[in-house]
Design a protein around this motif. Sequence first.
Motif, PDB file in Angstrom:
ATOM      1  N   ASP A 198       6.832  43.661   2.901  1.00  0.00           N
ATOM      2  CA  ASP A 198       6.662  43.744   1.451  1.00  0.00           C
ATOM      3  C   ASP A 198       6.197  42.406   0.878  1.00  0.00           C
ATOM      4  OD1 ASP A 198       6.708  45.162  -0.963  1.00  0.00           O
ATOM      5  OD2 ASP A 198       8.717  44.404  -1.428  1.00  0.00           O
ATOM      6  N   ALA A 199       6.631  41.329   1.503  1.00  0.00           N
ATOM      7  CA  ALA A 199       6.252  39.991   1.028  1.00  0.00           C
ATOM      8  C   ALA A 199       4.826  39.618   1.432  1.00  0.00           C
ATOM      9  CB  ALA A 199       7.232  38.950   1.576  1.00  0.00           C
ATOM     10  N   MET A 200       4.245  40.356   2.397  1.00  0.00           N
ATOM     11  CA  MET A 200       2.887  40.056   2.853  1.00  0.00           C
ATOM     12  C   MET A 200       1.855  40.587   1.864  1.00  0.00           C
ATOM     13  SD  MET A 200       3.340  41.023   6.907  1.00  0.00           S
ATOM     14  CE  MET A 200       1.735  40.444   7.440  1.00  0.00           C
ATOM     15  N   THR A 201       0.720  39.946   1.809  1.00  0.00           N
ATOM     16  CA  THR A 201      -0.380  40.454   0.980  1.00  0.00           C
ATOM     17  C   THR A 201      -1.068  41.580   1.735  1.00  0.00           C
ATOM     18  OG1 THR A 201      -2.059  38.999   1.926  1.00  0.00           O
ATOM     19  CG2 THR A 201      -0.771  38.131   0.049  1.00  0.00           C
ATOM     20  N   VAL A 202      -1.868  42.338   1.024  1.00  0.00           N
ATOM     21  CA  VAL A 202      -2.640  43.405   1.662  1.00  0.00           C
ATOM     22  C   VAL A 202      -3.576  42.814   2.709  1.00  0.00           C
ATOM     23  CG1 VAL A 202      -4.395  45.181   1.246  1.00  0.00           C
ATOM     24  CG2 VAL A 202      -2.455  44.957  -0.316  1.00  0.00           C
TER      25      VAL A 202
ATOM     26  N   LEU B 240      -3.165  42.978  10.900  1.00  0.00           N
ATOM     27  CA  LEU B 240      -2.193  43.319  11.943  1.00  0.00           C
ATOM     28  C   LEU B 240      -2.849  44.236  12.969  1.00  0.00           C
ATOM     29  CD1 LEU B 240       0.989  44.038   9.770  1.00  0.00           C
ATOM     30  CD2 LEU B 240       0.539  42.021  11.185  1.00  0.00           C
ATOM     31  N   PRO B 241      -2.388  44.210  14.212  1.00  0.00           N
ATOM     32  CA  PRO B 241      -2.948  45.096  15.239  1.00  0.00           C
ATOM     33  C   PRO B 241      -2.747  46.572  14.880  1.00  0.00           C
ATOM     34  CG  PRO B 241      -1.526  43.416  16.209  1.00  0.00           C
ATOM     35  CD  PRO B 241      -1.358  43.329  14.731  1.00  0.00           C
ATOM     36  N   ALA B 242      -3.672  47.404  15.316  1.00  0.00           N
ATOM     37  CA  ALA B 242      -3.607  48.841  15.041  1.00  0.00           C
ATOM     38  C   ALA B 242      -2.288  49.429  15.534  1.00  0.00           C
ATOM     39  CB  ALA B 242      -4.788  49.558  15.677  1.00  0.00           C
ATOM     40  N   ALA B 243      -1.811  48.958  16.682  1.00  0.00           N
ATOM     41  CA  ALA B 243      -0.543  49.461  17.235  1.00  0.00           C
ATOM     42  C   ALA B 243       0.614  49.191  16.274  1.00  0.00           C
ATOM     43  CB  ALA B 243      -0.274  48.815  18.594  1.00  0.00           C
TER      44      ALA B 243
ATOM     45  N   LEU C 123       4.571  51.051  12.379  1.00  0.00           N
ATOM     46  CA  LEU C 123       5.099  50.997  11.015  1.00  0.00           C
ATOM     47  C   LEU C 123       5.044  52.372  10.347  1.00  0.00           C
ATOM     48  CD1 LEU C 123       3.567  47.631   9.774  1.00  0.00           C
ATOM     49  CD2 LEU C 123       5.984  48.109  10.218  1.00  0.00           C
ATOM     50  N   ARG C 124       3.922  53.076  10.512  1.00  0.00           N
ATOM     51  CA  ARG C 124       3.783  54.414   9.924  1.00  0.00           C
ATOM     52  C   ARG C 124       4.853  55.347  10.473  1.00  0.00           C
ATOM     53  NH1 ARG C 124       3.436  56.411   5.736  1.00  0.00           N
ATOM     54  NH2 ARG C 124       1.793  54.949   5.309  1.00  0.00           N
TER      55      ARG C 124
END
Length: 165
Positions: A15-19, A25-28, A33-34
Amino acid sequence: MSDIRNATRDFAGIDAMTVAELAVLPAATFVSLRAEIDRIAEEADRLDAKLNAALDHRYGSRARQERASQDKDTGTVRFEDNGFIVVADLPKRVKWNQQRLRELVELIGSQWGENPADYVKVKFDVSERAYDSWPPRLKELFTPARTVETGKASYELVHIDGRRV
């Protein structure tokens, strides 16, 4: 419940990271996360359903009694419980038999010489407000095509001093 709390804590960094930071981030990681977010959402939905069932178990009978005392089957009622106002809502869901509505529209136009559009929408839906104001002869004709169901009961607790909880 601890899973949701732990996940919330774990996702705080994301949440603290920007878009833009997330996008690299790696696709994996996205897949992982999803999957975790979907699992948490399912758990939250399950807990929400269980909490709503408990509220219905606790307040459903009293809400039905309150509605009955007001001579209504659906809608919102309010009553007190230990310093809280319980707002119990049971929405009305009306369904119309589409084939029967088609037949009635034809009858009104061909035999009564009236414009069916004055009574029903083109998609064969009848406004509940309109139905309630129709003359008895018309209501009697349409009632067999009408089914009244209830929606999902909901409850809100409002502290006696007006604070929502």
